[in-house]
Design an enzyme around this catalytic site. Structure first.
Site, PDB file in Angstrom:
ATOM      1  CG  MET A   1       7.301  -8.718   8.116  1.00  0.00           C
ATOM      2  SD  MET A   1       6.376 -10.107   8.770  1.00  0.00           S
ATOM      3  CE  MET A   1       5.442 -10.591   7.353  1.00  0.00           C
ATOM      4  N   GLY A   2      10.771  -7.602   4.863  1.00  0.00           N
ATOM      5  CA  GLY A   2      11.787  -7.920   3.871  1.00  0.00           C
ATOM      6  C   GLY A   2      11.246  -8.606   2.635  1.00  0.00           C
TER       7      GLY A   2
ATOM      8  CG  HIS B   1       8.202  -3.822   0.787  1.00  0.00           C
ATOM      9  ND1 HIS B   1       8.353  -5.032   0.151  1.00  0.00           N
ATOM     10  CD2 HIS B   1       7.508  -4.084   1.919  1.00  0.00           C
ATOM     11  CE1 HIS B   1       7.772  -5.985   0.870  1.00  0.00           C
ATOM     12  NE2 HIS B   1       7.246  -5.442   1.940  1.00  0.00           N
TER      13      HIS B   1
ATOM     14  CE  LYS C   1      -1.526  -7.523  -0.551  1.00  0.00           C
ATOM     15  NZ  LYS C   1      -0.652  -8.180   0.354  1.00  0.00           N
TER      16      LYS C   1
ATOM     17  CG  LEU D   1       3.743  -5.865  -6.456  1.00  0.00           C
ATOM     18  CD1 LEU D   1       4.325  -4.480  -6.660  1.00  0.00           C
ATOM     19  CD2 LEU D   1       4.766  -6.928  -6.812  1.00  0.00           C
ATOM     20  CB  SER D   2       1.976 -10.255  -1.529  1.00  0.00           C
ATOM     21  OG  SER D   2       2.315 -11.093  -0.434  1.00  0.00           O
ATOM     22  CB  SER D   3       7.155 -10.948   0.397  1.00  0.00           C
ATOM     23  OG  SER D   3       7.415  -9.586   0.654  1.00  0.00           O
TER      24      SER D   3
ATOM     25  CD  GLN E   1       3.785  -9.492  11.551  1.00  0.00           C
ATOM     26  OE1 GLN E   1       4.394  -8.623  12.165  1.00  0.00           O
ATOM     27  NE2 GLN E   1       3.231  -9.258  10.372  1.00  0.00           N
TER      28      GLN E   1
HETATM   29  P1  AMP Z   1       5.277  -6.630   4.740  1.00  0.00           P
HETATM   30  O1  AMP Z   1       6.739  -6.700   4.448  1.00  0.00           O
HETATM   31  O2  AMP Z   1       4.434  -7.492   3.849  1.00  0.00           O
HETATM   32  O3  AMP Z   1       4.964  -6.764   6.200  1.00  0.00           O
HETATM   33  O4  AMP Z   1       4.838  -5.152   4.365  1.00  0.00           O
HETATM   34  C1  AMP Z   1       5.503  -4.019   4.868  1.00  0.00           C
HETATM   35  C2  AMP Z   1       4.729  -2.780   4.514  1.00  0.00           C
HETATM   36  O5  AMP Z   1       4.601  -2.700   3.092  1.00  0.00           O
HETATM   37  C3  AMP Z   1       3.298  -2.774   5.077  1.00  0.00           C
HETATM   38  O6  AMP Z   1       2.964  -1.459   5.502  1.00  0.00           O
HETATM   39  C4  AMP Z   1       2.476  -3.205   3.903  1.00  0.00           C
HETATM   40  O7  AMP Z   1       1.146  -2.745   3.946  1.00  0.00           O
HETATM   41  C5  AMP Z   1       3.231  -2.552   2.757  1.00  0.00           C
HETATM   42  N1  AMP Z   1       2.928  -3.251   1.503  1.00  0.00           N
HETATM   43  C6  AMP Z   1       3.014  -4.576   1.256  1.00  0.00           C
HETATM   44  N2  AMP Z   1       2.585  -4.849   0.007  1.00  0.00           N
HETATM   45  C7  AMP Z   1       2.213  -3.660  -0.537  1.00  0.00           C
HETATM   46  C8  AMP Z   1       1.677  -3.277  -1.808  1.00  0.00           C
HETATM   47  N3  AMP Z   1       1.442  -4.172  -2.766  1.00  0.00           N
HETATM   48  N4  AMP Z   1       1.427  -1.974  -2.023  1.00  0.00           N
HETATM   49  C9  AMP Z   1       1.657  -1.051  -1.041  1.00  0.00           C
HETATM   50  N5  AMP Z   1       2.155  -1.340   0.165  1.00  0.00           N
HETATM   51  C10 AMP Z   1       2.427  -2.633   0.409  1.00  0.00           C
END
Ligand code: AMP
Length: 296
Positions: A24-25, A31, A143, A178-180, A55
């Site tokens: 989701m960028g 990522h 995650k 880590l999280s956006s 979602q």
């Molecule tokens: P998102 O952009 O948050 O939807 O995440 C996109 C992908 O990156 C998903 O498969 C998440 O599980 C993965 N992801 C997000 N945060 C992490 C993290 N801290 N470590 C590993 N993978 C991650």
């Protein structure tokens, strides 16, 4: 790297084996670890960047979600992406989306129980990405442990010919996954948020010392979380990795997962517990501040 907005362009530009990384960028090192893994195994690396409205179960959460296409473009390219697929919402769903994918069982507990409709939205967008980009392999982070189970189940049930690869959690230097969304934490909440990962590491230590009872592991996590101020815990559960079903003891590959609201920001974390190996997976820690905060 090419930035495109249609599945036709993705397929035209793809050569050899295709590795897909759905995101989701507002990219971060979690990522990037997926993109790098995809680049090792495949000829064409497709990163999708789409903030999927289906979602989000709260409009405010969708409105607040961080985005920066220029930043994502250069980070994805540096990590090895060949194609950045960044479609419009209208391209993905048209004016009136009619088809939705629901996954029974796997989507019921934890995130599914607390975010109604969330996994239908995830399964639907991922199915569209699989159909449209035709990846040989697709990379997801542990995650989102329940999401990984949902995606594996959906891909198997609908016979998508793609290998699903799960990758370890990447953490900031102090442990926070880590999280956006971490950029939405104010300074005080950012400090308090470390309680989540500290709770996961306490659980990992207990598991490594032989604890297999879900109730006891949950108590260990809960007691660490209760030492932090102003953290609203939504759930702490132990579930089997294969189907995200809640377990009372760890007998197959499982995870302990937590969701909590810290300073108005909803965060999730988990620790994978492998009883065959006898070790918990604490993930990977950065040694430097994350690029999320403008570094590098
Ligand atoms: P998102 O952009 O948050 O939807 O995440 C996109 C992908 O990156 C998903 O498969 C998440 O599980 C993965 N992801 C997000 N945060 C992490 C993290 N801290 N470590 C590993 N993978 C991650």
């Amino acid at each position: 790297m090419r930035v495109v907005g249609t599945f036709g362009e993705v397929r035209e530009l793809s050569v050899g084996t295709v590795g897909l990384v759905p995101t989701m960028g507002f990219l971060h090192e979690g990522h990037l670890s997926l993109i790098e893994a995809a680049a090792k195994d495949n000829d064409t690396i497709v990163v999708s960047l789409f903030v999927n409205p289906l979602q989000f179960n709260e409009a405010g959460d969708l409105d607040r979600y961080p985005s920066d296409l220029d930043r994502d473009r250069s980070m994805a390219e540096a990590a090895g992406a060949d194609i950045l697929f960044a479609p419009d919402v209208s391209y993905m769903y048209g004016a009136d989306p009619r088809t939705s994918i629901g996954i029974a069982g796997v989507a019921d507990a934890m995130e599914g129980a607390h975010r109604p409709g969330h996994f239908d939205g995830v399964a639907t967008v991922v199915a569209k990405l699989f159909a449209g980009t035709q990846p040989d392999a697709s990379y997801f982070g542990r995650k989102d442990a329940q999401q990984l189970a949902v995606v594996r189940t959906m891909a198997g049930d609908l016979s998508f010919p793609t290998r699903i690869v799960g990758m370890p959690i990447v953490r900031e230097a102090d442990g926070l996954a880590l999280s956006s969304r971490n950029v939405q934490l104010d300074t005080d909440a950012r400090v308090r948020a470390v309680a989540l990962s500290s709770a996961m590491f306490d659980v990992a230590d207990a598991f490594d010392s032989g604890e297999r009872g879900a109730g006891r592991l949950i108590d260990i996590a809960t007691s660490r979380l209760s030492t932090a101020q102003d953290i609203e815990v939504e759930y702490v559960e132990v579930a089997r990795a294969v189907d995200a079903s809640v377990a009372s003891s760890v007998e197959s590959l499982s995870f302990l997962a937590v969701a909590a609201i810290v300073g108005g920001v909803r965060l999730i974390d988990n620790v994978h517990l492998d009883p065959m190996a006898g070790v918990a997976d604490r993930g990977i820690r950065l040694t430097e501040p994350s690029t999320l905060y403008g570094g590098r």
